[in-house]
Design a protein around this motif. Sequence first.
Motif, PDB file in Angstrom:
ATOM      1  N   THR A 211       0.844  -1.198   0.000  1.00 18.39           N
ATOM      2  CA  THR A 211       0.000   0.000   0.000  1.00 18.39           C
ATOM      3  C   THR A 211       0.878   1.245   0.000  1.00 18.39           C
ATOM      4  OG1 THR A 211      -0.070   0.102   2.433  1.00 18.39           O
ATOM      5  CG2 THR A 211      -1.814  -1.169   1.327  1.00 18.39           C
ATOM      6  N   GLY A 212       0.220   2.396   0.005  1.00 21.16           N
ATOM      7  CA  GLY A 212       0.900   3.664   0.223  1.00 21.16           C
ATOM      8  C   GLY A 212       2.000   3.981  -0.758  1.00 21.16           C
ATOM      9  N   ILE A 213       3.095   4.513  -0.240  1.00 20.14           N
ATOM     10  CA  ILE A 213       4.213   4.953  -1.068  1.00 20.14           C
ATOM     11  C   ILE A 213       4.791   3.798  -1.874  1.00 20.14           C
ATOM     12  CG2 ILE A 213       6.595   5.795  -0.977  1.00 20.14           C
ATOM     13  CD1 ILE A 213       5.717   7.591   1.369  1.00 20.14           C
ATOM     14  N   GLY A 214       4.983   2.648  -1.245  1.00 22.13           N
ATOM     15  CA  GLY A 214       5.580   1.513  -1.938  1.00 22.13           C
ATOM     16  C   GLY A 214       4.755   1.052  -3.122  1.00 22.13           C
TER      17      GLY A 214
ATOM     18  N   ALA B  47       5.852   1.181  -7.126  1.00 19.96           N
ATOM     19  CA  ALA B  47       5.797  -0.002  -7.995  1.00 19.96           C
ATOM     20  C   ALA B  47       5.008   0.286  -9.263  1.00 19.96           C
ATOM     21  CB  ALA B  47       5.177  -1.174  -7.234  1.00 19.96           C
ATOM     22  N   LYS B  48       3.864   0.936  -9.133  1.00 21.85           N
ATOM     23  CA  LYS B  48       3.022   1.249 -10.292  1.00 21.85           C
ATOM     24  C   LYS B  48       3.726   2.236 -11.223  1.00 21.85           C
ATOM     25  CE  LYS B  48      -1.104   0.591  -7.474  1.00 21.85           C
ATOM     26  NZ  LYS B  48      -2.189   1.299  -6.741  1.00 21.85           N
ATOM     27  N   ALA B  49       4.445   3.204 -10.652  1.00 21.45           N
ATOM     28  CA  ALA B  49       5.144   4.190 -11.475  1.00 21.45           C
ATOM     29  C   ALA B  49       6.234   3.539 -12.321  1.00 21.45           C
ATOM     30  CB  ALA B  49       5.739   5.283 -10.589  1.00 21.45           C
ATOM     31  N   PHE B  50       6.987   2.614 -11.718  1.00 20.31           N
ATOM     32  CA  PHE B  50       8.013   1.903 -12.479  1.00 20.31           C
ATOM     33  C   PHE B  50       7.376   1.002 -13.529  1.00 20.31           C
ATOM     34  CE2 PHE B  50      11.092   2.977  -9.075  1.00 20.31           C
ATOM     35  CZ  PHE B  50      12.183   3.312  -9.869  1.00 20.31           C
ATOM     36  N   ALA B  51       6.226   0.424 -13.212  1.00 13.67           N
ATOM     37  CA  ALA B  51       5.524  -0.413 -14.187  1.00 13.67           C
ATOM     38  C   ALA B  51       5.106   0.406 -15.401  1.00 13.67           C
ATOM     39  CB  ALA B  51       4.300  -1.057 -13.537  1.00 13.67           C
ATOM     40  N   GLU B  52       4.587   1.591 -15.161  1.00  8.36           N
ATOM     41  CA  GLU B  52       4.194   2.479 -16.261  1.00  8.36           C
ATOM     42  C   GLU B  52       5.380   2.846 -17.126  1.00  8.36           C
ATOM     43  OE1 GLU B  52       0.371   5.116 -15.164  1.00  8.36           O
ATOM     44  OE2 GLU B  52       2.135   5.579 -13.955  1.00  8.36           O
ATOM     45  N   ALA B  53       6.583   2.860 -16.515  1.00 11.65           N
ATOM     46  CA  ALA B  53       7.793   3.215 -17.247  1.00 11.65           C
ATOM     47  C   ALA B  53       8.454   2.001 -17.892  1.00 11.65           C
ATOM     48  CB  ALA B  53       8.782   3.915 -16.309  1.00 11.65           C
TER      49      ALA B  53
ATOM     50  N   ASN C 149      11.779   0.424   0.924  1.00 11.23           N
ATOM     51  CA  ASN C 149      10.664   1.241   1.393  1.00 11.23           C
ATOM     52  C   ASN C 149      10.028   0.704   2.671  1.00 11.23           C
ATOM     53  OD1 ASN C 149       8.210   3.124   1.000  1.00 11.23           O
ATOM     54  ND2 ASN C 149       7.285   1.096   0.979  1.00 11.23           N
ATOM     55  N   ALA C 150      10.159  -0.585   2.940  1.00 13.49           N
ATOM     56  CA  ALA C 150       9.489  -1.187   4.091  1.00 13.49           C
ATOM     57  C   ALA C 150       9.902  -0.497   5.388  1.00 13.49           C
ATOM     58  CB  ALA C 150       9.820  -2.671   4.169  1.00 13.49           C
TER      59      ALA C 150
ATOM     60  N   GLY D 219       1.241  15.683   1.022  1.00 13.87           N
ATOM     61  CA  GLY D 219       1.699  15.026  -0.196  1.00 13.87           C
ATOM     62  C   GLY D 219       0.908  13.770  -0.492  1.00 13.87           C
ATOM     63  N   THR D 220       1.073  13.252  -1.684  1.00 14.96           N
ATOM     64  CA  THR D 220       0.456  11.994  -2.080  1.00 14.96           C
ATOM     65  C   THR D 220       1.562  10.975  -2.359  1.00 14.96           C
ATOM     66  OG1 THR D 220       0.466  12.423  -4.467  1.00 14.96           O
ATOM     67  CG2 THR D 220      -1.396  13.305  -3.194  1.00 14.96           C
ATOM     68  N   PRO D 221       1.247   9.699  -2.322  1.00 18.04           N
ATOM     69  CA  PRO D 221       2.251   8.688  -2.675  1.00 18.04           C
ATOM     70  C   PRO D 221       2.838   8.905  -4.063  1.00 18.04           C
ATOM     71  CG  PRO D 221       0.429   7.649  -1.544  1.00 18.04           C
ATOM     72  CD  PRO D 221       0.011   9.074  -1.795  1.00 18.04           C
TER      73      PRO D 221
END
Length: 252
Positions: free
Chosen positions: A16-19, A23-29, A91-92, A218-220
């Motif tokens: 959840t959260g930042i982690g 993960a999703k941001a790197f996936a999009e890239a 990140n954990a 801020g947001t994740p």
Amino acid sequence: MYSFTDKVVWVTGSSTGIGSSIAKAFAEAGAKLVVHGNSNVDAAKETVNAVQALGAEALLVTGDVTKPLHIQEMVEQINARFGRLDVLVNNAGTMVKRSKIEDLDHDTWNNIFDINVSSVFHVTKAALHLLKKSANGNIINITSIAARNGGGGGAVAYASAKGAVSTLTRGLAKELLEYNIRVNGIAPGVIETPFHERYSSQELLDKMTAQIPLGRTGTPDDIAGVALFLASDYSSYLVGEIVEANGGMLMD
């Protein structure tokens, strides 16, 4: 803007959260993701589904990052699936609980340091041989604004642990350059995540938000963007840097 096609990225604590956002941001890239969960495996599976929906390959690993045996098992799974690791995002971490110093017991202090500091050491050490296989290895450690300002009420142990993460980041940055592995960190400010839902009252959140010049928490995704930058060639001259991502709450 960023391309991580065929890069293998492991984000610890990505349920959840930042982690999860990282993960999703790197996936999009274009990256291949190693998603990690421990206490909330169901949420980690949701992150895997979201990553795969973005067209990225994903591996789910589960285990306690305070236990070297669990970490080694996860690293072996990554090696079996991908054979290398290009980016490690440590990140954990968590506050465990807010406690004033007079009420802070020995076990809680050690637990907070195990989760936030020792985990970074153990995961990095175990994954190092895979990072060495990368042409440009990259480690990003998630610390906190608390490392600099001492944290909010009852957060002395968490703030101390995150201060240690920041120092560990700089030490690793010097040591791992010989393997062409860059190490940097991100120190988030007040971010809208389950972390504050669990550990911060609305009164405390309102007080902290009032101190943010940008006028909002801020947001994740705000932190995920910094992670992409630090792992990219755009930041190739940054080594041992702690990026303070806090809306101006703390300025150097």
